[in-house]
Design a protein around this motif. Sequence first.
Motif, PDB file in Angstrom:
ATOM      1  N   PHE A  52       8.782   6.184   8.116  1.00  0.00           N
ATOM      2  CA  PHE A  52      10.058   6.827   8.433  1.00  0.00           C
ATOM      3  C   PHE A  52       9.935   7.442   9.817  1.00  0.00           C
ATOM      4  O   PHE A  52       9.101   8.327  10.039  1.00  0.00           O
ATOM      5  CB  PHE A  52      10.387   7.907   7.401  1.00  0.00           C
ATOM      6  N   LEU A  59      16.666  12.464   6.977  1.00  0.00           N
ATOM      7  CA  LEU A  59      16.821  11.114   6.453  1.00  0.00           C
ATOM      8  C   LEU A  59      18.255  10.945   5.955  1.00  0.00           C
ATOM      9  O   LEU A  59      18.956  11.928   5.695  1.00  0.00           O
ATOM     10  CB  LEU A  59      15.838  10.879   5.307  1.00  0.00           C
ATOM     11  N   HIS A  63      17.581   5.486   3.993  1.00  0.00           N
ATOM     12  CA  HIS A  63      16.196   5.832   3.678  1.00  0.00           C
ATOM     13  C   HIS A  63      15.995   6.048   2.184  1.00  0.00           C
ATOM     14  O   HIS A  63      14.897   5.860   1.666  1.00  0.00           O
ATOM     15  CB  HIS A  63      15.795   7.105   4.427  1.00  0.00           C
ATOM     16  N   LEU A  67      12.797   5.379  -0.372  1.00  0.00           N
ATOM     17  CA  LEU A  67      12.163   6.460  -1.119  1.00  0.00           C
ATOM     18  C   LEU A  67      12.114   6.133  -2.612  1.00  0.00           C
ATOM     19  O   LEU A  67      11.105   6.386  -3.284  1.00  0.00           O
ATOM     20  CB  LEU A  67      12.921   7.768  -0.894  1.00  0.00           C
ATOM     21  N   GLY A  82       3.181   7.840   2.337  1.00  0.00           N
ATOM     22  CA  GLY A  82       4.422   8.111   3.053  1.00  0.00           C
ATOM     23  C   GLY A  82       4.095   8.373   4.513  1.00  0.00           C
ATOM     24  O   GLY A  82       3.414   9.349   4.835  1.00  0.00           O
ATOM     25  N   ARG A 116       8.829  14.901   6.806  1.00  0.00           N
ATOM     26  CA  ARG A 116       7.701  14.927   5.875  1.00  0.00           C
ATOM     27  C   ARG A 116       8.074  15.700   4.615  1.00  0.00           C
ATOM     28  O   ARG A 116       7.803  15.269   3.491  1.00  0.00           O
ATOM     29  CB  ARG A 116       6.475  15.556   6.524  1.00  0.00           C
ATOM     30  N   VAL A 119      10.436  13.509   2.459  1.00  0.00           N
ATOM     31  CA  VAL A 119       9.737  12.410   1.779  1.00  0.00           C
ATOM     32  C   VAL A 119       8.927  12.944   0.603  1.00  0.00           C
ATOM     33  O   VAL A 119       8.905  12.350  -0.488  1.00  0.00           O
ATOM     34  CB  VAL A 119       8.827  11.648   2.767  1.00  0.00           C
TER      35      VAL A 119
END
Length: 435
Positions: A52, A59, A63, A67, A82, A116, A119
């Motif tokens: 990503f 996101l 996305h 995920l 990730g 981060r 995710v």
Amino acid sequence: MSTTDLTSQHNDPSFTSLWDELNWRGLIQVSTDPEALREAIDGDPITYYCGFDPTASSLHLGHLVQLLLLRRLQLAGHHPLGLVGGSTGLIGDPRQTSERVLNSRETVAQWVDLLRAQVQRFLSFEGENPARMVNNLDWTSKLSAIDFLRDIGKNFRVGTMIKKDIVAKRLNSEEGISYTEFSYQILQGLDYLNLYREYDCVLQTGGSDQWGNLTSGTELVRKTEGATVHAIGTPLITNSDGTKFGKSEGNAIWLNPELTSPYAFYQFWLNTADADVVDRLKVFTFRTRKEIEELGRLTEEEPYRREAQKVLAADVNTLVHGPEATRKAIEASAAVFGKGSFEDLDEETLSSVAAELPHATVPAGEHPVAELLVATGLSESKSAARRTLKEGGVSVNSRKVAGEDATVSEADLLHGRFALLRRGKKNLAAVTFEA
């Protein structure tokens, strides 16, 4: 931002093969060797990744497809990585039309942290196959330009690189493509090579529009390590009428609630067309095949109930924003459609509702309702507004207004600043009173 409840998520046990379930859900448009991939996905645990890039502070719905694919593979026992692209985010993958504007290193670093955190909410970092987060800046920052060209660049052929769809389009455009964006696919290939060497990663997932970048990695691993690794390209989600999915009046639907409120997010899914709702349930929820088929039947036989849309909106909103935010969004939606009271909504939720409606801002103080009807566009003129008021066709904050000379004062406002005006049953607008 609420924490996603991962314990309630399961793959569909009616499928004996995850590969079959992924295909049934429409998640695989293109892939490397399908038979080898089936064997890998349905076999012993493997390590896989998706990247990503921090080209924005959040996101978006595109996305979310990745995920959820990462999560489905993890539920099957595989090991997810990730990747947030601290280095590739400094470059940006080539766009269809023109060169990207490069963001500062400080901005990219901030966005890396934000992405981060997003995710991480969709993966489990506990149990026998915990997820790991990685940043490609950790390995690219150590490479000199000479080492990059000698050890990595020599494995790429320009003739092959310019045949990649996005590169070919840009080369044929008036602006062309810079060497910086042209080199992006090498950087992404390097990611795969590094993850293969360090974690024995053998699968990368991504959107089908990224297929050229995905295969740059599989080819680099093959040339340098003599190993076969895989890639899956998910389809780009489009609506049945051909419009681009995930766009609302030209704006992306973000996963960050500060950019797209949970109420607006809920409404987006609630407005899914009947022709699209079953496909959306397959991709974006953990509902079983049996449940989705039943919702599809209800859509065909009783479309006016919009049961499938309600389930879809509640499930995805809960997945992204949590159950409490979803409860508030459902209450707000009921109020908007005349089945609940705006007085029951908290200030944040009411502000989200107001932002999605025709809107006017007026100074604090007492204002004639007729003027507010005109200001919000609910009436074409004061005379038309007064006629509607005389006929009793107006309510303010879910309460009927009596008389053509009716006013709204501070005592009538919700949370001291909002007035929701309804003309008839379906025409709704918001007024914000500013001090």
